[in-house]
Design a protein around this motif. Sequence first.
Motif, PDB file in Angstrom:
ATOM      1  N   GLN A 295     -57.619  89.150  36.353  1.00 36.57           N
ATOM      2  CA  GLN A 295     -57.692  90.600  36.964  1.00 36.57           C
ATOM      3  C   GLN A 295     -57.704  91.003  36.823  1.00 36.57           C
ATOM      4  OE1 GLN A 295     -55.595  89.493  40.761  1.00 36.57           O
ATOM      5  NE2 GLN A 295     -57.227  89.518  42.255  1.00 36.57           N
ATOM      6  N   GLY A 296     -56.636  91.581  36.205  1.00 39.53           N
ATOM      7  CA  GLY A 296     -55.987  92.849  35.587  1.00 39.53           C
ATOM      8  C   GLY A 296     -56.972  93.989  34.497  1.00 39.53           C
ATOM      9  N   ARG A 297     -57.820  92.602  33.540  1.00 36.07           N
ATOM     10  CA  ARG A 297     -58.369  93.713  32.893  1.00 36.07           C
ATOM     11  C   ARG A 297     -59.906  94.134  33.597  1.00 36.07           C
ATOM     12  NH1 ARG A 297     -61.190  89.396  33.031  1.00 36.07           N
ATOM     13  NH2 ARG A 297     -61.846  87.746  31.844  1.00 36.07           N
ATOM     14  N   PRO A 298     -60.683  95.081  32.187  1.00 37.43           N
ATOM     15  CA  PRO A 298     -62.252  94.947  32.503  1.00 37.43           C
ATOM     16  C   PRO A 298     -63.053  93.967  32.352  1.00 37.43           C
ATOM     17  CG  PRO A 298     -60.988  96.961  30.846  1.00 37.43           C
ATOM     18  CD  PRO A 298     -60.173  95.573  31.554  1.00 37.43           C
ATOM     19  N   GLN A 299     -63.485  93.890  33.409  1.00 40.61           N
ATOM     20  CA  GLN A 299     -64.510  92.146  33.394  1.00 40.61           C
ATOM     21  C   GLN A 299     -65.631  92.239  32.348  1.00 40.61           C
ATOM     22  OE1 GLN A 299     -64.287  89.778  35.221  1.00 40.61           O
ATOM     23  NE2 GLN A 299     -61.951  91.063  35.730  1.00 40.61           N
ATOM     24  N   PRO A 300     -65.984  91.757  32.187  1.00 42.31           N
ATOM     25  CA  PRO A 300     -67.143  91.472  30.747  1.00 42.31           C
ATOM     26  C   PRO A 300     -68.272  91.012  31.313  1.00 42.31           C
ATOM     27  CG  PRO A 300     -65.596  89.305  30.944  1.00 42.31           C
ATOM     28  CD  PRO A 300     -65.068  90.839  31.909  1.00 42.31           C
ATOM     29  N   GLU A 301     -69.263  91.130  30.989  1.00 39.66           N
ATOM     30  CA  GLU A 301     -70.708  90.655  31.215  1.00 39.66           C
ATOM     31  C   GLU A 301     -71.167  89.589  31.020  1.00 39.66           C
ATOM     32  OE1 GLU A 301     -75.358  93.101  32.029  1.00 39.66           O
ATOM     33  OE2 GLU A 301     -73.509  93.751  31.208  1.00 39.66           O
ATOM     34  N   ILE A 302     -71.376  88.535  31.788  1.00 34.88           N
ATOM     35  CA  ILE A 302     -71.497  87.123  31.114  1.00 34.88           C
ATOM     36  C   ILE A 302     -72.569  86.480  32.125  1.00 34.88           C
ATOM     37  CG2 ILE A 302     -70.660  84.691  31.451  1.00 34.88           C
ATOM     38  CD1 ILE A 302     -69.203  87.035  29.471  1.00 34.88           C
ATOM     39  N   LEU A 303     -73.099  85.622  31.641  1.00 38.34           N
ATOM     40  CA  LEU A 303     -75.094  85.039  32.558  1.00 38.34           C
ATOM     41  C   LEU A 303     -73.927  84.069  31.766  1.00 38.34           C
ATOM     42  CD1 LEU A 303     -77.299  86.243  29.928  1.00 38.34           C
ATOM     43  CD2 LEU A 303     -76.459  87.623  32.199  1.00 38.34           C
ATOM     44  N   LEU A 304     -74.730  82.965  33.352  1.00 39.78           N
ATOM     45  CA  LEU A 304     -74.091  81.205  33.548  1.00 39.78           C
ATOM     46  C   LEU A 304     -75.190  80.839  33.771  1.00 39.78           C
ATOM     47  CD1 LEU A 304     -70.859  82.202  36.277  1.00 39.78           C
ATOM     48  CD2 LEU A 304     -71.374  81.486  33.659  1.00 39.78           C
ATOM     49  N   LYS A 305     -75.228  79.386  33.107  1.00 38.82           N
ATOM     50  CA  LYS A 305     -75.729  78.425  33.254  1.00 38.82           C
ATOM     51  C   LYS A 305     -75.644  77.300  33.809  1.00 38.82           C
ATOM     52  CE  LYS A 305     -80.086  76.383  30.706  1.00 38.82           C
ATOM     53  NZ  LYS A 305     -80.882  76.193  29.555  1.00 38.82           N
ATOM     54  N   ARG A 306     -75.602  76.297  34.579  1.00 37.51           N
ATOM     55  CA  ARG A 306     -75.218  75.214  34.935  1.00 37.51           C
ATOM     56  C   ARG A 306     -75.217  73.802  34.010  1.00 37.51           C
ATOM     57  NH1 ARG A 306     -73.149  72.887  39.277  1.00 37.51           N
ATOM     58  NH2 ARG A 306     -72.075  70.763  39.650  1.00 37.51           N
TER      59      ARG A 306
END
Length: 308
Positions: A295-306
Motif C-alpha cells: 500500500q505504501g509504494r507506487p502502484q505498478p501497472e499490471i494486467l490480469l487474466k484469470r
Amino acid sequence: MLTAPDRPEVVRANDLEQIGVPRRTISRRCAAGGPWQLLLPGIVLLSTGAPTDEHRVRAALLHSRQDAMLTGTWALHRHGLERVPRQEKIHVLIPANRGVANAGFAHVERTHRLPRPHLRGGLPVAPVPRAVIDAARRLTNEDEIQAMMAEAVQRRFCTTDMLTRELDQAGRTGTALLRKALTPLVAGARSVAEADAYRLWQRSGLPPGQWNVSIFDAKGNYIATSDFWCDEVAFAWEIDSYRHHTSLEDHRATVARNARYAAAGIVVLQTLPSRLRTEPDQVLAELHAAFQAAQGRPQPEILLKRAA
C-alpha cells in the motif's frame, strides 16, 4: 458354451444354470476347498484366490442388475482421479423402482435422479460431478472432500458450477460439510492449502482478491500465475510447499518467478502450507505487514487474466 478366452470370471449363478450347470454343481464348486467362490448372493467367481478390485466391482454391478452404475470413489478411480480415498463398500446406483438390497461389499442406492452413465473400462459409471458428490456425502474428513473436489476441477474433469448444481440437486440433508469444502473452490482456490489460505484471508479483514490469476506487466509480458492476488495494492500471495521445490529445476523456477515479481514492482509474500494451520495468527500478521508495504509504494501497472 463360452470359450475360455471369452469366459467372464464373475457371473450370475442363474446364468450358469441357463447354460446347463446344475445348481447343486454350483453349490459344490463354491463350497470350501472348491474351485469357485461366492462373492455376493448369487454371484460367482470362477476361480480361487483373493478377489481383485475388478472382480468385486463387477460382482457389485451384477448383483445390482440392469441399469446399475458405479458412483462415488469407485467411479472416480475409473475416471482417472488420483486423490480419492479408498472405501471398501462399492457404491452402485439403480433406478428408484428397483428392489435390490445391500449385500456384502455392495452398497446399493435407489435414486430418482439416475444420470446417463459413462463407459470406463467397459463398465457403466456415473459422471464425475455426480460421483464426486456421492463420494463426498459418505466422507467425514473435510480435507479428503476438498482434495477430491479440487482435483476434479483442477484437472478439468468438471467445473465448480457442475459440482454446485449437483450439490443443489442433492438437497440440504447431510451436505453442510460438502458446501463448506466447495466454497473456497468456487472462489478460485484449487487445493486444500489454498482453501486454508482462502479462509485465513477471509479472517484478515483485508480487501478481497482473486485466486489463480495470471499476471502480466503493462507491455503484456508474463510475470506469474499467483495463488492469490489483491489488485487493490498489487500484492501477490504464494502458498509454496516443499513438495513443489524438491528439485533444482523447481527451485530455479521459483527464484525466477520472484525475480519477475520484483522487477515489476510487485510485493509478494510466500507462505508454507503447514503454517496456515500451525501458525495462523503469525501468518495473518505477515499478511497485514506485506499489504501495508504494498500500500505504501507506487502502484505498478499490471494486467490480469484469470487462469483456466
